[in-house]
Write an enzyme that holds these catalytic residues in place. Structure first.
Site, PDB file in Angstrom:
ATOM      1  N   HIS A 133       2.285   0.406 -13.205  1.00 60.30           N
ATOM      2  CA  HIS A 133       3.094  -0.780 -13.521  1.00 60.30           C
ATOM      3  C   HIS A 133       4.568  -0.417 -13.350  1.00 60.30           C
ATOM      4  O   HIS A 133       5.001   0.639 -13.823  1.00 60.30           O
ATOM      5  CB  HIS A 133       2.811  -1.220 -14.962  1.00 60.30           C
ATOM      6  N   ASN A 148       1.819   2.957  -2.572  1.00 54.93           N
ATOM      7  CA  ASN A 148       1.245   3.890  -3.553  1.00 54.93           C
ATOM      8  C   ASN A 148      -0.050   4.511  -3.040  1.00 54.93           C
ATOM      9  O   ASN A 148      -0.327   5.677  -3.300  1.00 54.93           O
ATOM     10  CB  ASN A 148       1.020   3.184  -4.895  1.00 54.93           C
ATOM     11  N   GLY A 178       0.787  -1.226   0.000  1.00 53.84           N
ATOM     12  CA  GLY A 178       0.000   0.000   0.000  1.00 53.84           C
ATOM     13  C   GLY A 178       0.818   1.274   0.000  1.00 53.84           C
ATOM     14  O   GLY A 178       0.303   2.336   0.350  1.00 53.84           O
TER      15      GLY A 178
END
Ligand code: GRF
Length: 200
Positions: free
Chosen positions: A111, A14, A12
């Site tokens: 990504h 991000n 988590g």
């Protein structure tokens, strides 16, 4: 104010970067309305609960692996919470097509490589960084893109590069790229928020 749902399966970091950017005002016009995780012990869900962000543990396994019940529940929760925008921030499951279709142009993913290189099925986590190191490439990076049907396809919103050093391991490269992700994900969300606001 647009309402954002973040899907996350793991640590988590991000999610935390999004939260901090909203808190310090660099990301604006959007509120963190909901966190969804397929993993009840994920760092993402723990962070959400500790910071009073509504959080739901939703996994297909909770619906006896019935894909239709699961996708209906997802759609119901997103509608109930009046979600405008979905961010996949380390979500290790494929978002059901019907959800992508319902939120077309409003689902984005991060990504940890420079797509279209090192993307697609099986390219997640350390597999990505191992593949980059094995390829001998000296530059990698991170990509934020819209989600369309296939894994890691869809229009690119932002990419930023990172060097690959000769002594990098997959872990050390992942850590460097993770810091880049925290920089570009809030910026990409701002671009999408501004464009939704301009067009509504
Ligand atoms: C990130 O590297 C992201 O690119 C990938 O999963 C990782 C999630 O990291 N899709 P975190 O859980 O946000 O720390």
């Amino acid at each position: 104010m647009l309402r954002l749902a973040v899907f996350a399966s793991g640590r988590g970091s991000n999610l935390k970067a999004i939260y901090e950017s909203i808190k310090n005002g660099t990301l604006h016009g959007v509120e963190l309305a909901l966190v969804i995780s397929n993993n009840s012990n994920s760092g993402a869900i723990v962070f959400a609960q500790a910071n009073h962000i509504p959080a739901r543990h939703l996994s297909q396994l909770k619906y006896a692996n019935d894909a239709v019940s699961f996708q209906n529940e997802l759609l119901k929760v997103l509608a109930e919470e009046q979600i405008d925008l979905v961010v996949l921030a380390g979500y290790m499951k494929k978002l059901p097509d019907v959800v992508v279709g319902t939120y077309r142009g409003r689902v984005i993913n991060i990504h940890p490589a420079l797509l279209p290189a090192f993307g697609g099925a099986g390219m997640f986590g350390l597999h990505v960084h191992n593949a980059v190191i094995e390829s001998g490439k000296k530059i990698s990076g991170a990509t934020v893109h819209f989600v369309e049907g296939e894994y890691d396809s869809g229009k690119i919103i932002i990419q930023e590069t990172c060097p690959v050093f000769n002594d990098d391991t997959a872990e050390s490269l992942a850590e460097r790229i993770n810091r880049t992700e925290h920089n570009i994900l809030p910026k990409a969300i701002q671009i999408v928020v501004d464009s939704i606001e301009e067009n509504t």
